[in-house]
Design a protein around this motif. Structure first.
Motif, PDB file in Angstrom:
ATOM      1  N   UNK A  31       0.840  -1.202   0.000  1.00 38.67           N
ATOM      2  CA  UNK A  31       0.000   0.000   0.000  1.00 38.67           C
ATOM      3  C   UNK A  31       0.871   1.247   0.000  1.00 38.67           C
ATOM      4  N   UNK A  32       1.942   1.185   0.758  1.00 36.77           N
ATOM      5  CA  UNK A  32       2.853   2.323   0.851  1.00 36.77           C
ATOM      6  C   UNK A  32       3.445   2.642  -0.519  1.00 36.77           C
ATOM      7  N   UNK A  33       3.739   1.590  -1.308  1.00 37.37           N
ATOM      8  CA  UNK A  33       4.275   1.790  -2.656  1.00 37.37           C
ATOM      9  C   UNK A  33       3.227   2.354  -3.606  1.00 37.37           C
ATOM     10  N   UNK A  34       1.954   1.990  -3.381  1.00 40.35           N
ATOM     11  CA  UNK A  34       0.877   2.392  -4.295  1.00 40.35           C
ATOM     12  C   UNK A  34       0.266   3.750  -3.989  1.00 40.35           C
ATOM     13  N   UNK A  35       0.290   4.130  -2.722  1.00 38.65           N
ATOM     14  CA  UNK A  35      -0.345   5.381  -2.307  1.00 38.65           C
ATOM     15  C   UNK A  35       0.742   6.381  -1.947  1.00 38.65           C
ATOM     16  N   UNK A  36       0.619   7.570  -2.475  1.00 38.19           N
ATOM     17  CA  UNK A  36       1.668   8.566  -2.304  1.00 38.19           C
ATOM     18  C   UNK A  36       1.556   9.309  -0.962  1.00 38.19           C
ATOM     19  N   UNK A  37       1.797   8.571   0.127  1.00 37.89           N
ATOM     20  CA  UNK A  37       1.775   9.175   1.464  1.00 37.89           C
ATOM     21  C   UNK A  37       2.940   8.622   2.281  1.00 37.89           C
ATOM     22  N   UNK A  38       3.247   9.287   3.380  1.00 35.75           N
ATOM     23  CA  UNK A  38       4.320   8.802   4.249  1.00 35.75           C
ATOM     24  C   UNK A  38       3.831   7.589   5.027  1.00 35.75           C
ATOM     25  N   UNK A  39       4.772   6.866   5.625  1.00 33.16           N
ATOM     26  CA  UNK A  39       4.417   5.681   6.393  1.00 33.16           C
ATOM     27  C   UNK A  39       3.496   6.052   7.554  1.00 33.16           C
ATOM     28  N   UNK A  40       3.806   7.153   8.219  1.00 34.83           N
ATOM     29  CA  UNK A  40       3.002   7.602   9.363  1.00 34.83           C
ATOM     30  C   UNK A  40       1.573   7.936   8.937  1.00 34.83           C
ATOM     31  N   UNK A  41       1.443   8.595   7.781  1.00 32.69           N
ATOM     32  CA  UNK A  41       0.115   8.944   7.268  1.00 32.69           C
ATOM     33  C   UNK A  41      -0.666   7.680   6.926  1.00 32.69           C
ATOM     34  N   UNK A  42       0.010   6.720   6.288  1.00 33.90           N
ATOM     35  CA  UNK A  42      -0.658   5.472   5.949  1.00 33.90           C
ATOM     36  C   UNK A  42      -1.137   4.756   7.218  1.00 33.90           C
ATOM     37  N   UNK A  43      -0.300   4.749   8.247  1.00 34.45           N
ATOM     38  CA  UNK A  43      -0.682   4.126   9.523  1.00 34.45           C
ATOM     39  C   UNK A  43      -1.954   4.777  10.068  1.00 34.45           C
ATOM     40  N   UNK A  44      -1.999   6.103  10.002  1.00 31.43           N
ATOM     41  CA  UNK A  44      -3.172   6.841  10.492  1.00 31.43           C
ATOM     42  C   UNK A  44      -4.415   6.496   9.691  1.00 31.43           C
ATOM     43  N   UNK A  45      -4.272   6.442   8.367  1.00 29.14           N
ATOM     44  CA  UNK A  45      -5.409   6.118   7.496  1.00 29.14           C
ATOM     45  C   UNK A  45      -5.916   4.714   7.815  1.00 29.14           C
ATOM     46  N   UNK A  46      -5.006   3.757   7.918  1.00 27.80           N
ATOM     47  CA  UNK A  46      -5.388   2.370   8.210  1.00 27.80           C
ATOM     48  C   UNK A  46      -6.087   2.290   9.557  1.00 27.80           C
TER      49      UNK A  46
END
Length: 82
Positions: A31-46
């Motif tokens: 997901x991190x590779x596919x979505x243009x956000x930082x790891x921290x942002x992805x964690x928050x979204x999830x």
């Protein structure tokens, strides 16, 4: 200004949701590779998508072979967007 920020946040969350719907059992790293956000942002979204009140996604399977899938609620939500 706050509204625009919110929309941007929701756009990223929606992108994550759509990626999970297209690739069930997708891993965080993918997901991190596919979505243009930082790891921290992805964690928050999830975290937001997988907890109350949304509960649109969940982690299924083992740590090694599992990944994220849409819940029934998540599938129904995406249907409303079509």
């Amino acid at each position: 200004k706050m509204k625009a920020q919110m929309d941007y946040k929701n756009k990223n969350a929606l992108t994550v949701l759509l990626k999970i719907s297209k690739s069930p059992y997708i891993k965080r790293k993918a997901l991190l590779d596919l979505v243009d956000v930082s790891k921290a942002t992805l964690e928050r979204i999830i975290k937001r998508l997988s907890s109350e009140p949304l509960n649109l996604i969940e982690c299924q399977g083992s740590l090694k072979t599992g990944g994220y899938v849409l819940t029934e609620k998540g599938k129904a939500y995406l249907e409303t967007l079509k």
